[in-house]
Scaffold this motif. Structure first.
Motif, short mmCIF file in Angstrom:
data_model
loop_
_atom_site.label_atom_id
_atom_site.label_comp_id
_atom_site.label_asym_id
_atom_site.label_seq_id
_atom_site.Cartn_x
_atom_site.Cartn_y
_atom_site.Cartn_z
N ARG A 1 0.85 -1.18 0.00
CA ARG A 1 0.00 0.00 0.00
C ARG A 1 0.89 1.24 0.00
N VAL A 2 0.57 2.20 -0.83
CA VAL A 2 1.36 3.43 -0.91
C VAL A 2 0.97 4.35 0.23
N GLU A 3 1.98 4.75 1.01
CA GLU A 3 1.77 5.73 2.07
C GLU A 3 2.75 6.89 1.88
N VAL A 4 2.25 8.10 2.06
CA VAL A 4 3.07 9.30 1.86
C VAL A 4 3.09 10.12 3.14
N ARG A 5 4.11 10.93 3.28
CA ARG A 5 4.29 11.72 4.50
C ARG A 5 4.30 13.20 4.18
N LEU A 6 3.57 13.96 4.96
CA LEU A 6 3.58 15.41 4.86
C LEU A 6 4.82 15.97 5.52
N SER A 7 5.08 17.25 5.28
CA SER A 7 6.25 17.90 5.87
C SER A 7 6.16 17.97 7.39
N ASN A 8 4.95 17.86 7.96
CA ASN A 8 4.81 17.88 9.42
C ASN A 8 4.98 16.50 10.05
N GLY A 9 5.31 15.49 9.22
CA GLY A 9 5.55 14.15 9.74
C GLY A 9 4.36 13.21 9.70
N THR A 10 3.19 13.71 9.31
CA THR A 10 1.98 12.88 9.25
C THR A 10 2.03 11.94 8.05
N TRP A 11 1.82 10.64 8.33
CA TRP A 11 1.72 9.65 7.25
C TRP A 11 0.26 9.39 6.91
N GLY A 12 -0.02 9.18 5.64
CA GLY A 12 -1.37 8.84 5.20
C GLY A 12 -1.34 8.08 3.89
N THR A 13 -2.51 7.75 3.39
CA THR A 13 -2.62 6.91 2.20
C THR A 13 -3.01 7.74 0.97
N VAL A 14 -3.09 7.03 -0.16
CA VAL A 14 -3.43 7.65 -1.45
C VAL A 14 -4.67 6.95 -2.00
N CYS A 15 -5.67 7.69 -2.37
CA CYS A 15 -6.88 7.10 -2.94
C CYS A 15 -6.60 6.62 -4.36
N ASP A 16 -7.29 5.54 -4.77
CA ASP A 16 -7.00 4.94 -6.07
C ASP A 16 -7.79 5.54 -7.24
N ASP A 17 -8.53 6.63 -7.02
CA ASP A 17 -9.18 7.30 -8.14
C ASP A 17 -8.14 7.75 -9.15
N TYR A 18 -8.30 7.33 -10.42
CA TYR A 18 -7.37 7.64 -11.53
C TYR A 18 -6.00 6.97 -11.37
N TRP A 19 -5.85 6.08 -10.40
CA TRP A 19 -4.54 5.47 -10.13
C TRP A 19 -4.17 4.52 -11.26
N ASP A 20 -3.00 4.72 -11.87
CA ASP A 20 -2.55 3.83 -12.94
C ASP A 20 -1.03 3.70 -12.92
N ILE A 21 -0.48 3.10 -13.95
CA ILE A 21 0.94 2.76 -13.97
C ILE A 21 1.82 4.00 -13.93
N ARG A 22 1.32 5.14 -14.39
CA ARG A 22 2.15 6.36 -14.35
C ARG A 22 2.40 6.81 -12.91
N ALA B 1 -4.54 3.00 -2.59
CA ALA B 1 -3.79 2.56 -3.76
C ALA B 1 -2.54 1.78 -3.35
N GLY B 2 -2.13 0.87 -4.23
CA GLY B 2 -0.91 0.10 -4.01
C GLY B 2 -0.09 0.02 -5.28
N VAL B 3 1.12 -0.50 -5.15
CA VAL B 3 1.99 -0.73 -6.31
C VAL B 3 2.78 -2.01 -6.12
N GLU B 4 3.28 -2.50 -7.22
CA GLU B 4 4.35 -3.50 -7.20
C GLU B 4 5.47 -2.98 -8.08
N CYS B 5 6.67 -2.92 -7.53
CA CYS B 5 7.83 -2.37 -8.24
C CYS B 5 8.65 -3.48 -8.87
N ALA B 6 9.33 -3.14 -9.94
CA ALA B 6 10.22 -4.09 -10.61
C ALA B 6 11.45 -4.32 -9.75
#
Length: 267
Positions: free
Chosen positions: A30-51, A112-117
């Motif tokens: 699952r993709v998780e991103v962090r804000l500049s204040n240190g908060t971690w959260g997730t990414v919604c899969d709307d429009y999520w694709d290989i790009r 949203a999630g990913v699998e990397c090469a």
């Protein structure tokens, strides 16, 4: 000598604002991103694709994504990004077009999630992650083995450095057990190459071997590790002496320059 207590042990966090969570291996999650204040959260899969997935995988140090996964789910905390429209060339998900941070119409079932090469080298059939049969991936994506003709510690060092270890402690001939094509043979690495395919040797696919001659390696234990972190990228810094003793690092004068050394050692 030092004047520290373990409450002053130093730590680092590497690979700043993106991570994969909840996966069966480090390449998927699952993709998780962090804000500049240190908060971690997730990414919604709307429009999520290989790009978008490619941006994530490149941030994590991989060449590209093999898949973008909708409805990976399982996250907690805030949903920070939604309706991303990346070109695939951005250096960071936050540079992609999309909703303002924190604005979304999603539930965590839509995380949203990913699998990397994977890298173009891996170890297989070993008793631990540092030991195994060397398998390499050709430019067309085919995985195969390496023949042990001329196989020595210089070749093994190239493999281990590709995998993030400092060096090899063993070049193993007749490791055997492989399947599929034998891709490399008669390698004569100097030990300084960044990739086995850059070493002198037979043309790819040219060999006079059978799989009982598949080459193997054993890589050195790293002499630094991160402990007690909630993922592989953060933790207390522990180092190992030449006699095998592990210990900690006091945080007196500890700063980002020191942390950069640790993270580079860890690959």
């Amino acid at each position: 000598m030092h004047n520290c207590a373990h409450s002053e042990d130093a730590g680092v966090e590497c690979a700043v604002n993106v991570r994969l969570a909840g996966g069966s291996n480090p390449l998927r999650g699952r993709v998780e991103v962090r804000l500049s204040n240190g908060t971690w959260g997730t990414v919604c899969d709307d429009y999520w694709d290989i790009r978008e997935a490619n941006v994530v995988c490149r941030q994590l140090g991989y060449a590209k994504a093999t898949s973008s996964i909708q409805r990976y789910g399982g996250g907690r905390g805030p949903i920070l990004l939604d309706q991303l429209e990346c070109t695939g060339e951005e250096k960071d998900l936050f540079r992609c077009q999309g909703n303002r941070v924190g604005v979304h119409n999603c539930a965590h079932s839509e995380d949203a999630g990913v699998e990397c090469a994977a890298l173009n080298v891996r170890l297989a059939g070993g008793s631990n992650p540092r030991r195994g049969r060397v398998e390499v991936r050709s430019s067309n994506g085919t995985w195969g083995t390496v023949c042990d003709d001329s196989w020595d510690i210089k070749d093994a060092n190239v493999v281990c450095r590709q995998l993030g270890y400092a060096k090899a402690i063993g070049a193993i001939q007749s490791y055997g057990g492989g399947l599929g094509p034998i891709l490399l043979d008669n390698l004569e690495c100097t030990g300084e190459e960044s990739d086995l395919f850059r070493c002198q040797g037979s043309r790819v696919g040219m060999h006079n071997c059978v799989h009982s001659e598949d080459a193997g390696v054993e890589c050195a234990d790293p002499n630094v590790r991160l402990a007690s972190g909630f993922n592989l990228l953060i933790g207390r810094v522990e180092v190992r002496l030449s006699n095998g003793t592990w210990g900690t690092v006091c945080d007196d004068e500890w700063d980002i320059q020191d942390a950069n050394v640790v993270c580079r050692q860890l690959g």
